[in-house]
Each structure stands twice: as C-alpha cells, then as structure tokens.
Scaffold this motif. Structure first.
Motif, PDB file in Angstrom:
ATOM      1  N   ASP A  33      -2.205  -8.608   1.516  1.00  0.00           N
ATOM      2  CA  ASP A  33      -3.164  -7.345   1.704  1.00  0.00           C
ATOM      3  C   ASP A  33      -4.354  -7.772   2.406  1.00  0.00           C
ATOM      4  N   MET A  51       2.637  -2.633   1.832  1.00  0.00           N
ATOM      5  CA  MET A  51       2.498  -4.099   0.880  1.00  0.00           C
ATOM      6  C   MET A  51       3.608  -4.438   0.209  1.00  0.00           C
ATOM      7  N   ARG A  65      -3.304  -5.025   7.528  1.00  0.00           N
ATOM      8  CA  ARG A  65      -2.563  -5.137   6.485  1.00  0.00           C
ATOM      9  C   ARG A  65      -1.013  -5.382   6.951  1.00  0.00           C
ATOM     10  N   ASN A  66      -0.679  -4.433   7.807  1.00  0.00           N
ATOM     11  CA  ASN A  66       0.717  -4.324   8.034  1.00  0.00           C
ATOM     12  C   ASN A  66       1.161  -5.302   9.261  1.00  0.00           C
TER      13      ASN A  66
END
Length: 691
Positions: free
Chosen positions: A574, A504, A580-581
């Motif tokens: 996030d 993040m 999230r990625n």
C-alpha cells in the motif's frame, strides 16, 4: 368412474362435431358456396410450418433435400422434385404428405399429424396459388402479433371528448375524466381544500408531505398563480430526483449489496446520485440513455459519463465458495440484457436467449449481436471523486507538472536520462515462468484462472484466509531465486493487484518445497537468505488488529515479513491514495541453490492469513517465476516503466516519455528537494470511492 366416462363422452362429442363441421365445409365448397377467404402465408401457413416442419426442413437440416423456411428453396422443392403445384393441391406432394393420402408416408415424420383445420388451410392456400411474399422472413416471428405490440404503435392525439358540464373543464385531461364520469352517471367530487391539494402535489412530485411552514406559506399566498408557484418549487427541489429516480433505479436493479448467499455490500452510490442529478437537471432523454449504455465510449468521457454506465453493473454477484465464476458472469450478462430490454426498449427480450421471440419482433441473432457488445467489456471498478476531491486532484497534478517542467529546464536532462536508461536495461536475470498446477483442495473455494502469460487471476469467492499450493516440475538446475509478480487487472477491485476493497493484498508467508522428480516423497523445505522488492511499504497495523492464533498485533510491511515465519506479519504494497494500484514484484533468494539431476518438483505455498470480516486481502493476479542467475534481486523499476523501455526511444509517445521521466527523476540525488516537494503534494491525494 362416472366422471371419467363423462369426460370420454364429451371428448368424443367434440371430435365428432369437428369432423361434422369439416364435412359440412367440404360439401359447401362442392356446391359452389361462398369462396374461402384468402389465406395469408405469413399469418396462416408459416406458423404451421414453423411449429411442425422446420425441425427437419430448415437451415439446420434439410431431410430429402427439402427446405421450407426459405422462399426460393421451398419453391424449388427437394430431392424428389417440387412439393407444391400452385393451384392444384391434389397434385401437390406437400398436401398429400400432411393429409396422409395417395399412399405416401404421413408428415410430420414420427410426430403428431397436423390438425384437420391446419391441413385444410394448406390445401386452400395451394389451391389459391401458393403465394409466398418476397418479404417473408426465413426466421419466423408472428408479424401480426408484433405489429400490434403497443411499443410499436406511434402515439396519436385522440379527439377531445365533448362533455355537458364544460365549465368544470380547465384542461384537455379534465375532458377525458369528465366524459367518463358522465358516461357512468357520476358527478365530479368537490374541489379539495388547499391543504389537501398541496399534500397531494407534494407527495406526487417529491414523495414527501409538505412541512407545516410550507402549508402556512401556501395558505397565506392569495395570488392567482399560488398553485403554479408550488409546482415550480417542488420541481426545483432536490427531492424531485430522489422521488422519480427510484423508479428508474428499480429498472436498473440498483442495490447496496451483491445478492445471493453472502450478500456482501457494494458501493455504487455515485451511480444512484448520477440518476438523481440527471432528473433534477432535466437531462434530455437521449443523453440519459446513451451515457448509461456507453458513457465510457464517448470522446473524452468525463467521470460522470463513466459513472453513468453503472446501469450495467447492478446485476447480482455470487461469491459462494462452490460457484463457477464464468457461469455467474454469464448470468449477470443475461440480467443486463433483460434490464436493457425492459428498461430501455420496453420489450421482454429474454425469450430470444433460446429462440426467435414468439411475440416481440426480435430474432435470436439480434439478441446475441447486442449481447456481444456488453460481453466484450470488462467489469472494472474505478475510483471516483466528489467535486471537492476532484479539485484537490487537479491541484496536485498541476503542481506536479510545474515542478517537473522546472526540472526539464536543465538542457542535459534528455542525455542524462538516456545514459541512465542504458544502464537500467543491462544485466536483467533470465526468468522461467512457472506454468504451475493449482492444488484445488488448498484454495478455500477461490478460483485460480490461468492466463496465457502464465499468471493466475483469482475470481469467485475470496476466503479471508487461504494457503494455496502451486506445483510444477522443471529440469532447470541450480535454481537460485523465485520471483512473485503482483499484476493489475481490470477484473479486480480498482484494478488490483489484490482483492481487497482498495485493490490491495497482504502475503503472510512465501514458502517453497522441493523434491527430486524421481523421488517425489523426499520433500525439502527451502530456506531463503533474503527478499527484495520494487516497493518497501512501511509497517502498518491491519484491522482486525490482533491475530486470531497468536493474539499479537497484525501488521503489513516490508517484503521480509513474507519470509519471517510469523503469522501476524505480512508483506504489504500500500503506497497510499493515488499510488497504490500498481503492479509490484518481489524476489526471494535461496540460501542454497536447489538442483536434482532428474529434475525437480517445486511446490510454492502462498499463505494469505491477513483478511478478516467481509474483506479479503488475497492476491488478485500474480505470476511465479524462477531463475538460476546468481545474486538475482527484484527489478527496482515499476512494471509500467520497464514495459516502456522495451519500446525504441524514437517510437515512444510524449506520455510514455513523461512517465519514464517521472520515475527517473526520483533516482537523481541532485533533485531531492524537488522530489520531496512532489512527495508532500501526493500525501494530500484524496481517497475517493470505488464504484
């Protein structure tokens, strides 16, 4: 002075003795003494050429057209004809040159003359016919030394020695032990008591002493195979893999931190557990090696097979501010080669970094051929899950597929999605990528590596706080907005797009200054009217909780936080575990367009003050662009979906079609209930661990 005089005397004596021996040997040959033993080219002659002649007469350079490291070229000679006349050393230019006779300049040119014994070997070899085997390698590696390396000698069963006290022997190994004892005139020690036997066995197999209860159970077992039962018990203990796995983990350089100056913690315990489990399950050795070297390349590789390649990920990592990331990436590659050589091949191979190995049969070309395989791979951090977490993931995937399959029961969904796509591909602004120059003084030691697409990948040291400045000159007029793309990359933790342990990032402030190209000191701080993004993160506290400067709570949240002028707030991306990625984007719209007739110098400052302790929240890979399109906002479509829409519909794979559908369904108001069900499912997605 007396000591020096004695040393000179001894040195002269040695030289005279050597000359005397040489004269004596010549005399003996003249008087038809015992014929000289056969001289072997590969064993006796080629090492002399390799040491003294190849620098001027080999593949790299052929002075006077002469090459000595290739059989055909050697026999053909050089610019002045053949250098060897088989059987006639007196007529051979090669011999006369190294001996310094016949009025010719002595070789090696500009170097020390060959030793008398070496010259004599060359003379005898020529007189014996100057034979060069067809199999003689151009790249010299001493064949006799390689042949004798223990690693290349096939093991054979030695004969079992005969001993006098045969009654003492219980297995063939006892015969070898007893034979040596008898040779030394010793008698075996008395048999150990049962407590000592169990203690030795336990320490050998699991590295731990037996518990009192285990000792009592063994003493109480009067069966004939009581000892064998203890062996089976210990072999089945989970501690067996821990005890013997330690040896392999040492060979693999396993550690829980990165080494070097900062010695940051690293999380690779899944690989450690893989090694332990492989030993406990008695994995065949060939599988044990294949999965560690290339588990990720196996068909339909499992998580365990990918985790096994952690063998290649244990080299030290340098995160010092002044390092060159590429230099230490290469240092890690050499260390991995060393681990493969010693741990798997049983060879010391690092000599071949610089030249053909002198003692092991490994050529430099072979070393770098193997090196190329590991050098072509990315050092990717991946998320890994325990069996319980993997079960939860599969359940989420299954239920999500079921809900989406129900939505696709509606007959018109393909036509509806096609109409949506037609609208989604219209009206995109034209963006000009900023191929900017990084102000090295502003990076805090972090390295910004520009990529062909104009993006920057951040490598090396990741300072907890930095405010990097990027500058570009442009002739584009009436610039209305700036776009910041955060891009995933396998070189980042969990593919990024940030540099935190979870991949993040947090952008404290996005600032832009402008100056006329013809008056660069007249700098203006640009003001923004609004900021938009493809993902709005809710407000989240960020540890450490309080800002160093203001003492207020530090938080990440919506993209407006990046232009609010506050040190304690930052734009966050996030979306939670499993989501999230992903690549993200933000567009910052100017309050007034910027334009200078002679061009504009733009300086973008990316303020990143939301790291702390051992963790950085810096951007990992990003790309800057600007546009003069009025009213530009952030594209709501995820980058992955936008990239698929560029592909003609007829050429998309079923997986790509499903990925577009998974996004499109979230835009359909009538499917709110189904979308909410899927959102609720993904709230239970496991965090996993980064390996």
């Amino acid at each position: 002075m007396v000591g020096k005089t004695r040393l000179k005397y001894l040195a002269c004596t040695v030289v005279l003795c050597a000359l005397g021996l040489q004269t004596f040997s010549r005399l003996a040959r003249t008087q038809n003494a015992t014929p000289a033993p056969k001289v072997d080219y590969q064993k006796d002659i080629q090492p002399i050429f390799a040491k003294n002649c190849y620098s001027c007469h080999s593949a790299g350079q052929q002075m006077s057209g002469l090459r000595l490291d290739d059989r055909a070229a050697f026999l053909a000679g050089g610019a002045n004809g053949k250098v060897v006349v088989p059987g006639k050393s007196a007529d051979s230019t090669l011999y006369k040159r190294v001996a310094g006779i016949g009025g010719l300049a002595r070789m090696p040119f500009g170097g020390q003359p060959l030793l008398p014994a070496e010259i004599e070997l060359i003379r005898v070899w020529i007189d014996q016919g100057a034979e060069i085997p067809e199999s003689a390698a151009a790249n010299y590696a001493p064949p006799e030394t390689a042949k004798k390396h223990w690693g290349f000698i096939a093991p054979v069963l030695p004969p079992i020695p005969v001993v006098a006290h045969k009654a003492w022997v219980r297995n063939p190994i006892d015969s070898f032990v007893l034979a040596r004892l008898e040779k030394e005139g010793l008698t075996p020690s008395p048999r150990a008591d049962r407590v000592t036997l169990l203690r030795r066995l336990s320490l050998d197999l699991i590295g731990l002493p037996p518990t009192p209860a285990e000792v009592d159970a063994f003493l109480a077992d009067k069966s004939s195979n009581a000892y064998e039962k203890q062996v089976d018990r210990l072999l089945n203990s989970p501690h067996y893999g821990e005890r013997w796995g330690r040896i392999w983990l040492d060979a693999a350089r396993y550690a829980d931190s990165n080494g070097y100056e900062k010695d940051q913690p690293r999380s690779v315990w899944f690989y450690r557990d893989w090694v332990i489990n492989a030993l406990n399950h008695d994995m065949p050795y060939n599988e044990f090696i294949i999965e560690q070297i290339a588990g990720d390349l196996l068909p339909h590789a499992t998580q365990d097979q990918i985790v096994a390649t952690g063998f290649l990920r244990n080299s030290m990592i340098n995160e010092e501010g002044g390092i060159d990331p590429e230099q230490f990436r290469m240092e890690a590659m050499y260390d991995r080669m060393d681990a493969i050589g010693k741990g798997i091949l049983g060879l010391t191979i690092q000599c071949a970094q610089c030249h053909n190995h002198k003692f092991d049969p490994l050529k430099q070309a072979e070393y770098y051929s193997m090196f190329a395989f590991i050098n072509a791979a990315n050092d990717a951090n991946i998320p890994v899950f325990t069996p319980q977490e993997e079960t939860r993931r599969e359940e989420i995937f299954r239920k999500t597929r079921e809900i989406e399959a129900q939505l696709q029961q509606q007959p018109s969904w393909k036509e509806d999605m096609a109409r949506w796509e037609e609208q989604a591909t219209k009206g995109q602004p034209d963006w000009t990528v900023m191929h900017a120059t990084v102000d090295d003084l502003s990076t805090g030691g972090q390295k910004y590596l520009e990529q062909p697409d104009g993006s920057f990948v951040c490598q090396g040291y990741a300072p907890p706080k930095s405010s990097v400045k990027l500058t570009v000159k442009t002739n584009v007029q009436n610039i209305t907005a700036f776009r910041l793309e955060l891009l995933t990359d396998q070189r980042l933790p969990l593919s990024g797009p940030g540099r935190s342990f979870k991949g993040m990032t947090a952008l404290t402030e996005f600032k832009v200054q402008a100056a006329p190209a013809d008056a660069p000191t007249k700098i203006t701080e640009l003001k923004f009217a609004k900021a938009t993004t493809d993902f709005e993160q809710p407000v989240m506290p960020l540890a450490p909780v309080f800002d160093d400067k203001t003492g207020r709570e530090r938080v990440t949240g919506p993209v407006e936080f990046a232009i609010d002028g506050k040190d304690e707030t930052a734009w966050g991306i996030d979306a939670g575990p499993g989501l999230r990625n992903q690549s993200r984007k933000a567009v910052f719209t100017l309050a007034e367009p910027v334009s200078f007739p002679q061009g504009t110098i733009l300086t973008v400052s990316l303020v990143q003050n939301h790291g702390g302790g051992e963790e950085s929240n810096n951007l990992g890979r990003f790309r800057l662009s600007f546009t003069n399109t009025p009213g530009a906002t952030a594209d709501p479509l995820p980058k992955e979906v936008r990239d698929i829409l560029v592909i003609p519909a007829a050429q998309r794979t079923p997986v790509q079609v499903q990925r577009v559908f998974s996004y499109w369904r979230t835009t359909v108001p009538d499917w709110k209930d189904a979308n909410d069900q899927i959102t609720d499912l993904w709230r239970d997605y496991p965090e996993g661990s980064s390996q």
